[in-house]
Design a protein around this motif. Structure first.
Motif, mmCIF file in Angstrom:
data_model
loop_
_atom_site.group_PDB
_atom_site.id
_atom_site.type_symbol
_atom_site.label_atom_id
_atom_site.label_comp_id
_atom_site.label_asym_id
_atom_site.label_seq_id
_atom_site.Cartn_x
_atom_site.Cartn_y
_atom_site.Cartn_z
ATOM 1 N N PHE A 1 -5.492 -13.342 -0.383
ATOM 2 C CA PHE A 1 -5.841 -12.219 -1.258
ATOM 3 C C PHE A 1 -5.364 -10.915 -0.612
ATOM 4 O O PHE A 1 -5.750 -10.587 0.513
ATOM 5 N N LEU A 2 -4.532 -10.174 -1.354
ATOM 6 C CA LEU A 2 -3.977 -8.909 -0.887
ATOM 7 C C LEU A 2 -4.212 -7.838 -1.943
ATOM 8 O O LEU A 2 -4.122 -8.114 -3.147
ATOM 9 N N SER A 3 -4.465 -6.627 -1.520
ATOM 10 C CA SER A 3 -4.563 -5.531 -2.485
ATOM 11 C C SER A 3 -4.146 -4.224 -1.827
ATOM 12 O O SER A 3 -4.011 -4.133 -0.609
ATOM 13 N N ASP A 4 -3.932 -3.223 -2.659
ATOM 14 C CA ASP A 4 -3.704 -1.846 -2.204
ATOM 15 C C ASP A 4 -2.608 -1.762 -1.142
ATOM 16 O O ASP A 4 -2.767 -1.156 -0.090
ATOM 17 N N ILE A 5 -1.466 -2.368 -1.478
ATOM 18 C CA ILE A 5 -0.305 -2.291 -0.592
ATOM 19 C C ILE A 5 0.366 -0.929 -0.726
ATOM 20 O O ILE A 5 0.869 -0.359 0.233
ATOM 21 N N HIS A 6 0.386 -0.391 -1.941
ATOM 22 C CA HIS A 6 0.953 0.934 -2.237
ATOM 23 C C HIS A 6 2.419 1.052 -1.838
ATOM 24 O O HIS A 6 2.836 2.020 -1.176
ATOM 25 N N LEU A 7 3.202 0.061 -2.252
ATOM 26 C CA LEU A 7 4.646 0.161 -2.118
ATOM 27 C C LEU A 7 5.118 1.410 -2.866
ATOM 28 O O LEU A 7 4.604 1.724 -3.946
ATOM 29 N N GLY A 8 6.082 2.107 -2.304
ATOM 30 C CA GLY A 8 6.554 3.336 -2.939
ATOM 31 C C GLY A 8 5.928 4.581 -2.341
ATOM 32 O O GLY A 8 6.164 5.687 -2.823
ATOM 33 N N THR A 9 5.133 4.390 -1.274
ATOM 34 C CA THR A 9 4.563 5.543 -0.570
ATOM 35 C C THR A 9 4.926 5.462 0.904
ATOM 36 O O THR A 9 5.172 4.382 1.447
ATOM 37 N N ARG A 10 4.936 6.597 1.559
ATOM 38 C CA ARG A 10 5.277 6.653 2.979
ATOM 39 C C ARG A 10 4.161 6.075 3.850
ATOM 40 O O ARG A 10 4.387 5.722 5.008
ATOM 41 N N CYS B 1 -12.385 -7.975 -4.510
ATOM 42 C CA CYS B 1 -11.839 -6.752 -5.104
ATOM 43 C C CYS B 1 -11.075 -5.949 -4.062
ATOM 44 O O CYS B 1 -10.856 -6.391 -2.934
ATOM 45 N N GLY B 2 -10.676 -4.755 -4.462
ATOM 46 C CA GLY B 2 -9.964 -3.835 -3.577
ATOM 47 C C GLY B 2 -10.377 -2.415 -3.914
ATOM 48 O O GLY B 2 -11.544 -2.107 -4.002
ATOM 49 N N HIS B 3 -9.399 -1.544 -4.104
ATOM 50 C CA HIS B 3 -9.528 -0.183 -4.645
ATOM 51 C C HIS B 3 -9.965 0.875 -3.640
ATOM 52 O O HIS B 3 -9.327 1.930 -3.568
ATOM 53 N N ILE B 4 -11.030 0.645 -2.874
ATOM 54 C CA ILE B 4 -11.561 1.738 -2.050
ATOM 55 C C ILE B 4 -11.035 1.715 -0.614
ATOM 56 O O ILE B 4 -11.486 2.512 0.218
ATOM 57 N N HIS B 5 -10.098 0.818 -0.301
ATOM 58 C CA HIS B 5 -9.485 0.751 1.033
ATOM 59 C C HIS B 5 -10.537 0.589 2.129
ATOM 60 O O HIS B 5 -10.419 1.181 3.213
ATOM 61 N N HIS B 6 -11.532 -0.224 1.853
ATOM 62 C CA HIS B 6 -12.586 -0.458 2.838
ATOM 63 C C HIS B 6 -12.862 -1.956 2.908
ATOM 64 O O HIS B 6 -13.623 -2.491 2.104
ATOM 65 N N PRO B 7 -12.218 -2.675 3.848
ATOM 66 C CA PRO B 7 -12.396 -4.122 3.930
ATOM 67 C C PRO B 7 -13.831 -4.498 4.266
ATOM 68 O O PRO B 7 -14.487 -3.845 5.080
ATOM 69 N N TYR C 1 -19.830 -10.466 -1.490
ATOM 70 C CA TYR C 1 -18.941 -9.338 -1.761
ATOM 71 C C TYR C 1 -17.786 -9.365 -0.759
ATOM 72 O O TYR C 1 -18.002 -9.336 0.461
ATOM 73 N N ILE C 2 -16.559 -9.438 -1.290
ATOM 74 C CA ILE C 2 -15.369 -9.446 -0.440
ATOM 75 C C ILE C 2 -14.412 -8.363 -0.926
ATOM 76 O O ILE C 2 -14.012 -8.361 -2.091
ATOM 77 N N ASN C 3 -14.084 -7.441 -0.044
ATOM 78 C CA ASN C 3 -13.081 -6.420 -0.361
ATOM 79 C C ASN C 3 -11.908 -6.642 0.573
ATOM 80 O O ASN C 3 -12.072 -6.663 1.795
ATOM 81 N N THR C 4 -10.714 -6.812 0.000
ATOM 82 C CA THR C 4 -9.546 -7.171 0.794
ATOM 83 C C THR C 4 -9.023 -6.028 1.665
ATOM 84 O O THR C 4 -8.201 -6.248 2.543
ATOM 85 N N GLY C 5 -9.492 -4.812 1.414
ATOM 86 C CA GLY C 5 -9.007 -3.669 2.195
ATOM 87 C C GLY C 5 -7.686 -3.150 1.667
ATOM 88 O O GLY C 5 -7.531 -2.959 0.454
ATOM 89 N N ASP C 6 -6.694 -2.958 2.526
ATOM 90 C CA ASP C 6 -5.439 -2.351 2.080
ATOM 91 C C ASP C 6 -4.376 -2.501 3.163
ATOM 92 O O ASP C 6 -4.652 -3.007 4.259
ATOM 93 N N SER D 1 -6.084 0.044 6.660
ATOM 94 C CA SER D 1 -6.729 -1.041 7.391
ATOM 95 C C SER D 1 -5.790 -2.162 7.809
ATOM 96 O O SER D 1 -6.013 -2.821 8.814
ATOM 97 N N CYS D 2 -4.747 -2.413 6.991
ATOM 98 C CA CYS D 2 -3.825 -3.530 7.215
ATOM 99 C C CYS D 2 -4.624 -4.830 7.286
ATOM 100 O O CYS D 2 -4.615 -5.538 8.305
ATOM 101 N N THR D 3 -5.311 -5.149 6.196
ATOM 102 C CA THR D 3 -6.183 -6.313 6.145
ATOM 103 C C THR D 3 -5.860 -7.207 4.953
ATOM 104 O O THR D 3 -5.270 -6.768 3.966
#
Length: 272
Positions: A11-20, A202-208, A218-223, A227-229
């Protein structure tokens, strides 16, 4: 099919490809080591908000996309659940392309038999839903922090330091941020309970995170910005939250320690 993979699910989320701020190189290292039967992309895989303001797409970002697509060609079942930054993909819900299924949300059944609601989570963020202008303002402030963070890490690397996140540190220190995270977890756990499932991913808040909230897992994948999680389900059905920046740091320290031991051993041999 599971027998041919190292892991049941990834499970991966919030990679934000297209940003520095995207840590694409670190993600590529991670993807080289992890294969799974199911791969869930839990939103904000690319950042449409940022790309509309200015195009930024280095080769490493393209390599991430190609790596994920290659995993699909090798047999991984890939499910893409869009978020708010890649909300354009919500125009393609129910479609299948390049080995990827696009869904608004999904129910994943773990090896244990437990069911998990898979959703990005922005649907339950009142700022995103009811005051989008404020969300854009927050995005601008966040991007500014990331620019500072990039400069700090560039200096740290010159001195052999490891990746560190200013924004992640602030989330743990600023009371309003801590309260928001707690409220977010409670709301999403409540949504999982309404869906009659055992947990939510889930993801969204960048808090694994990985813990129980009111009896719901409750599992948040981070980003892959702060976090690189990522989260994996092992072949025995257990879930693990992997902090890749920590893994790479420990590996670097282990290599340095081994090198120092070899050097010390060589000195002792010469002395004798």
């Amino acid at each position: 099919m599971t027998d041919s993979f190292q892991y049941r699910a990834l499970f991966l989320s919030d990679i934000h490809l297209g940003t520095r701020g995207c840590q694409a190189e670190m993600l590529l290292d991670f993807l080289r080591e992890y294969d799974a039967e199911y791969i869930y992309l839990v939103g904000d895989i690319f950042d449409g908000w940022r790309l509309r303001k200015g195009w930024y797409w280095p080769q490493s970002h393209n390599d991430v996309v190609q790596k994920i697509l290659r995993k699909g060609r090798k047999g991984s079942k890939i499910i893409y659940v869009p978020g708010n930054h890649d909300e354009v993909m919500r125009n393609y819900l129910g479609t299948h392309f390049g080995g990827i299924d696009v869904k608004e949300k999904d129910i994943y059944t773990a090896l244990s038999g437990e069911k998990f609601l898979i959703i990005h989570g922005d649907q339950f963020d009142m700022v995103v839903m009811n005051a989008k202008w404020l969300a854009y303002l927050g995005d601008w402030a966040y991007e500014t922090i990331l620019k500072i963070n990039t400069s700090v890490n560039r200096i740290k690397r010159l001195w052999g330091g490891q990746y560190w996140s200013l924004s992640r540190w602030a989330k743990h220190k600023v009371k309003s941020a801590v309260n928001f995270i707690g409220d977010y977890e409670a709301v999403l756990s409540s949504e999982a309970e309404k869906a009659d499932v055992n947990g939510i991913i889930c993801g969204h808040i960048h808090h694994p995170a990985m813990h129980d909230v009111n009896g719901i897992k409750y599992i948040n994948t981070g980003d892959w910005v702060e976090s690189c999680t990522a989260v994996i389900e092992h072949l025995d059905g257990t879930f693990e939250l992997i902090e890749w920046s920590k893994v790479t740091r420990l590996r670097t320290e282990a290599r340095s320690s081994k090198k120092m031991q070899l050097v010390a051993g060589g000195r002792q041999t010469k002395t004798v």
